[in-house]
Design a protein around this motif. Structure first.
Motif, PDB file in Angstrom:
ATOM      1  N   ARG A  29      -8.150   7.931   0.340  1.00 23.13           N
ATOM      2  CA  ARG A  29      -8.050   6.837  -0.324  1.00 23.13           C
ATOM      3  C   ARG A  29      -6.908   6.513  -1.186  1.00 23.13           C
ATOM      4  O   ARG A  29      -5.388   7.266  -1.513  1.00 23.13           O
ATOM      5  CB  ARG A  29      -9.516   7.171  -1.379  1.00 23.13           C
ATOM      6  CG  ARG A  29     -10.976   7.179  -1.295  1.00 23.13           C
ATOM      7  CD  ARG A  29     -12.046   6.747  -1.647  1.00 23.13           C
ATOM      8  NE  ARG A  29     -11.886   5.387  -2.542  1.00 23.13           N
ATOM      9  CZ  ARG A  29     -12.146   4.801  -2.298  1.00 23.13           C
ATOM     10  NH1 ARG A  29     -12.816   4.591  -0.908  1.00 23.13           N
ATOM     11  NH2 ARG A  29     -12.645   3.481  -2.541  1.00 23.13           N
ATOM     12  N   SER A  30      -6.895   5.241  -2.286  1.00 22.69           N
ATOM     13  CA  SER A  30      -5.597   4.756  -2.504  1.00 22.69           C
ATOM     14  C   SER A  30      -5.737   6.540  -3.551  1.00 22.69           C
ATOM     15  O   SER A  30      -6.525   6.291  -4.250  1.00 22.69           O
ATOM     16  CB  SER A  30      -5.943   3.334  -2.940  1.00 22.69           C
ATOM     17  OG  SER A  30      -7.006   2.762  -3.405  1.00 22.69           O
ATOM     18  N   GLU A  35      -9.377  -0.102   2.564  1.00 23.45           N
ATOM     19  CA  GLU A  35      -9.546  -0.436   0.973  1.00 23.45           C
ATOM     20  C   GLU A  35      -9.347  -2.408   1.006  1.00 23.45           C
ATOM     21  O   GLU A  35     -10.493  -2.939   0.249  1.00 23.45           O
ATOM     22  CB  GLU A  35      -9.506  -0.143  -0.076  1.00 23.45           C
ATOM     23  CG  GLU A  35      -9.556   1.135   0.256  1.00 23.45           C
ATOM     24  CD  GLU A  35      -9.168   2.169  -1.114  1.00 23.45           C
ATOM     25  OE1 GLU A  35      -9.021   2.110  -1.404  1.00 23.45           O
ATOM     26  OE2 GLU A  35      -9.049   3.760  -0.638  1.00 23.45           O
ATOM     27  N   HIS A  36      -8.684  -2.847   1.595  1.00 19.41           N
ATOM     28  CA  HIS A  36      -8.475  -4.430   0.915  1.00 19.41           C
ATOM     29  C   HIS A  36      -9.974  -5.315   1.297  1.00 19.41           C
ATOM     30  O   HIS A  36     -10.013  -5.149   3.089  1.00 19.41           O
ATOM     31  CB  HIS A  36      -6.925  -4.841   1.909  1.00 19.41           C
ATOM     32  CG  HIS A  36      -6.254  -4.220   0.963  1.00 19.41           C
ATOM     33  ND1 HIS A  36      -5.953  -4.549  -0.201  1.00 19.41           N
ATOM     34  CD2 HIS A  36      -4.873  -3.741   1.378  1.00 19.41           C
ATOM     35  CE1 HIS A  36      -4.165  -3.631  -0.745  1.00 19.41           C
ATOM     36  NE2 HIS A  36      -3.809  -3.030   0.037  1.00 19.41           N
ATOM     37  N   TRP A  52      -0.471   4.144  -2.328  1.00 24.67           N
ATOM     38  CA  TRP A  52      -1.126   5.168  -1.225  1.00 24.67           C
ATOM     39  C   TRP A  52      -0.201   6.630  -1.077  1.00 24.67           C
ATOM     40  O   TRP A  52       1.197   6.848  -1.513  1.00 24.67           O
ATOM     41  CB  TRP A  52      -0.996   4.382   0.194  1.00 24.67           C
ATOM     42  CG  TRP A  52      -1.981   3.828   0.250  1.00 24.67           C
ATOM     43  CD1 TRP A  52      -0.980   1.894   0.380  1.00 24.67           C
ATOM     44  CD2 TRP A  52      -3.458   2.900   0.640  1.00 24.67           C
ATOM     45  NE1 TRP A  52      -2.215   0.708   0.096  1.00 24.67           N
ATOM     46  CE2 TRP A  52      -3.261   1.974   0.483  1.00 24.67           C
ATOM     47  CE3 TRP A  52      -4.586   3.737   0.461  1.00 24.67           C
ATOM     48  CZ2 TRP A  52      -4.428   0.811   0.439  1.00 24.67           C
ATOM     49  CZ3 TRP A  52      -5.447   3.176   1.077  1.00 24.67           C
ATOM     50  CH2 TRP A  52      -5.512   1.571   1.026  1.00 24.67           C
ATOM     51  N   THR A  90      -3.797   3.975  -6.650  1.00 21.34           N
ATOM     52  CA  THR A  90      -3.915   3.530  -7.919  1.00 21.34           C
ATOM     53  C   THR A  90      -4.336   1.825  -6.634  1.00 21.34           C
ATOM     54  O   THR A  90      -3.495   1.220  -6.065  1.00 21.34           O
ATOM     55  CB  THR A  90      -2.781   2.869  -7.977  1.00 21.34           C
ATOM     56  OG1 THR A  90      -2.605   4.672  -8.681  1.00 21.34           O
ATOM     57  CG2 THR A  90      -2.951   2.449  -9.736  1.00 21.34           C
ATOM     58  N   THR A  91      -5.212   0.615  -7.946  1.00 24.26           N
ATOM     59  CA  THR A  91      -5.535  -0.271  -7.806  1.00 24.26           C
ATOM     60  C   THR A  91      -4.854  -0.770  -8.472  1.00 24.26           C
ATOM     61  O   THR A  91      -5.625  -0.579  -9.670  1.00 24.26           O
ATOM     62  CB  THR A  91      -6.630  -0.621  -7.406  1.00 24.26           C
ATOM     63  OG1 THR A  91      -7.050  -0.085  -5.716  1.00 24.26           O
ATOM     64  CG2 THR A  91      -6.523  -2.101  -6.106  1.00 24.26           C
ATOM     65  N   LYS A 134      -1.918  -1.472  -3.302  1.00 23.08           N
ATOM     66  CA  LYS A 134      -2.534  -0.493  -3.427  1.00 23.08           C
ATOM     67  C   LYS A 134      -1.545   0.441  -3.156  1.00 23.08           C
ATOM     68  O   LYS A 134      -0.598   0.292  -2.037  1.00 23.08           O
ATOM     69  CB  LYS A 134      -3.647  -0.453  -3.160  1.00 23.08           C
ATOM     70  CG  LYS A 134      -4.989  -1.298  -3.073  1.00 23.08           C
ATOM     71  CD  LYS A 134      -5.749  -1.132  -1.760  1.00 23.08           C
ATOM     72  CE  LYS A 134      -7.267  -1.638  -2.204  1.00 23.08           C
ATOM     73  NZ  LYS A 134      -8.023  -0.845  -3.206  1.00 23.08           N
ATOM     74  N   CYS A 147       0.215  -4.581  -0.336  1.00 27.57           N
ATOM     75  CA  CYS A 147      -0.171  -5.886  -0.969  1.00 27.57           C
ATOM     76  C   CYS A 147      -1.107  -6.177   0.649  1.00 27.57           C
ATOM     77  O   CYS A 147      -1.261  -6.626   0.899  1.00 27.57           O
ATOM     78  CB  CYS A 147       0.443  -6.326  -1.904  1.00 27.57           C
ATOM     79  SG  CYS A 147       1.405  -7.352  -0.873  1.00 27.57           S
ATOM     80  N   SER A 164      -4.330  -7.989  -4.700  1.00 26.27           N
ATOM     81  CA  SER A 164      -4.128  -6.673  -4.728  1.00 26.27           C
ATOM     82  C   SER A 164      -2.353  -5.801  -4.432  1.00 26.27           C
ATOM     83  O   SER A 164      -2.674  -6.492  -3.366  1.00 26.27           O
ATOM     84  CB  SER A 164      -5.289  -5.662  -4.647  1.00 26.27           C
ATOM     85  OG  SER A 164      -5.487  -5.103  -3.404  1.00 26.27           O
TER      86      SER A 164
END
Length: 354
Positions: free
Chosen positions: A152-153, A116-117, A146, A155-156, A144, A137, A142
Motif C-alpha cells: 500500500r502507499s 489506490e487512485h 510509495w 502517504t496520501t 501518493k 499523482c 491526490s
C-alpha cells in the motif's frame, strides 16, 4: 528562427501507439523508456517501450522490449535503486512496476501493481535522494508516496481540488515535493508534515506554499537541478514561467500579461513566451543551470536560456514532429543530447546546436 538541426535526429516509430512521456535511465547512458497509448490515450491499451541508442544502426534507435497494458500509459520513471525496474502511471488509476529482464514470453506481467487512485494516474517520479521511494499523482487531486516493498502507499497527500497533472520531488531536499494542477496553481509540500484525516474535497491537510501561477491549467513543472529554489511551470496559456520560491509573497496578480506577467511579489524570475499552443512539458538541463527544454501542442520542442543579457531567450526550435509533442528529456550523461516524443508515434534523439 534558430538554424535547423544537422544531421537529422535519430528516430524510431511505434505505429499505433502515441507517446505521452519518455525517461532516460539513470544507470545506462544509451537506454530510454517510452510510455504510450493506443488511440491517443482516449481509449484502449497502453504500451511501455524499452529503447536503446544505437548510433551505428539504420535509424540510430532500437526497440529492445515492449510491455502491453490494458489501459493507456501516461508517464514512466526509472527506479533509482534497481537498474532494470521502472514504474508507469496508467489511465485506469493503477501504478505498475516492471522489470525489463523478465522475458516477454513469460507474459509481460508487471512485478507489482498498486491500485489506490480512483481516476487516471498521470505522473510518476522516483526520488533521486531517498531512492527507495517514488510518488504518483492523479486526476482525482491526490499525490501518493510509495515504496516497492509495500503493498500500500506510504502517504496520501490531498493536494488539489482539481486534476493534478504532475508532481515531482525536489532534487535537493528529499522531503519537499511540488505539484501543478488544472486549478492553475503550483503547490509545494513538506511530506514530513502530518496528514489530516480530511477528505480530498478539503485539500488543506498539509502545510503548503501555493502559487497562483496561471489563470488557466498548469500542465507541467520541473525543479532546477542547480538552483534549489527555482521551479519552471508551463500550461494552457502557452507561457513558461520560472519561479524563485524564496521570493513568493502572495497577493499580487499572477496572471498579468507581458514580460512582467506572472509575478507574485517578484517571484517570477523569467517569462518565456513563444509557443503557439499549450506547453505540455518542461525539463531543465542536468548540465546547465540556465537551459531548459519545452514540449508543446504546437508540434515543436524549444530550448530556452534564462541567462540575463542574451539577445534572445529562445535558443533552438526542433520541429521534426507532425503531431503534439508530449515529452522531452535531456540525457543524464551526455551533455546536450535531448529526446522528444509525440503523438505522431515517433521518438527523436538529437543534439541541438545553440
Amino acid at each position: 528562427m534558430p538554424p535547423p538541426l544537422h544531421p537529422p535526429p535519430l528516430n524510431v516509430q511505434t505505429p499505433g501507439f502515441a507517446h505521452y512521456s519518455l525517461a532516460w535511465s539513470p544507470f545506462h547512458n544509451s537506454r530510454l523508456a517510452l510510455a504510450s497509448s493506443a488511440n491517443y490515450g482516449l481509449v484502449g491499451n497502453g504500451r511501455l517501450h524499452i529503447v536503446s541508442l544505437l548510433p551505428g544502426s539504420v535509424n540510430g534507435l532500437n526497440i529492445d522490449k515492449q510491455f502491453d497494458t490494458q489501459d493507456g500509459l501516461f508517464d514512466v520513471a526509472w527506479s533509482e535503486i534497481h537498474e532494470n525496474q521502472l514504474a508507469v502511471a496508467s489511465g485506469d488509476g493503477s501504478i505498475k512496476l516492471f522489470d525489463v529482464m523478465i522475458n516477454v514470453r513469460e507474459g509481460d506481467l508487471p512485478i507489482r501493481i498498486w491500485h489506490e487512485h480512483t481516476r487516471e494516474a498521470f505522473s510518476v517520479d522516483w526520488s533521486n535522494i531517498r531512492k527507495d521511494q517514488f510518488m504518483s499523482c492523479s486526476w482525482e487531486g491526490s499525490i501518493k508516496i510509495w515504496t516497492p516493498e509495500l503493498q500500500r502507499s506510504v502517504t496520501t497527500i490531498p493536494a488539489h481540488q482539481a486534476c493534478v497533472y504532475q508532481a515531482l520531488y525536489s532534487p535537493h531536499l528529499p522531503d519537499i515535493v511540488a505539484s501543478c494542477s488544472a486549478d492553475g496553481t503550483l503547490r509545494i509540500f513538506d511530506i514530513r508534515a502530518p496528514v489530516s484525516a480530511q477528505s480530498l474535497t478539503n485539500p488543506v491537510a498539509l502545510p503548503a506554499l501555493t502559487v497562483p501561477g496561471s489563470a488557466t491549467e498548469l500542465l507541467t513543472l520541473d525543479w532546477n537541478k542547480y538552483q534549489q529554489f527555482y521551479i519552471a511551470t508551463g500550461g494552457v496559456d502557452k507561457v513558461i514561467r520560472v519561479w524563485d520560491c524564496r521570493m513568493i509573497r502572495l497577493g499580487a496578480d499572477a496572471n498579468s500579461s507581458g514580460p512582467g506577467g506572472g509575478q507574485i511579489g517578484g517571484a517570477c524570475e523569467a517569462y518565456l513566451a513563444g509557443h503557439e499552443y499549450a506547453v505540455r512539458k518542461v525539463n531543465w538541463s542536468p548540465h546547465r543551470a540556465d537551459v531548459l527544454a519545452s514540449a508543446s501542442y504546437d508540434m515543436t520542442c524549444r530550448i530556452w536560456t534564462t541567462k540575463q543579457g542574451v539577445p534572445s531567450s529562445l535558443l533552438y526550435i526542433h520541429d521534426a514532429h507532425s503531431e503534439f509533442v508530449s515529452g522531452c528529456a535531456w540525457s543524464l550523461y551526455d551533455e546536450g543530447i535531448l529526446g522528444t516524443c509525440a503523438w505522431d508515434c515517433r521518438l527523436n534523439v538529437f543534439r541541438p546546436e545553440f
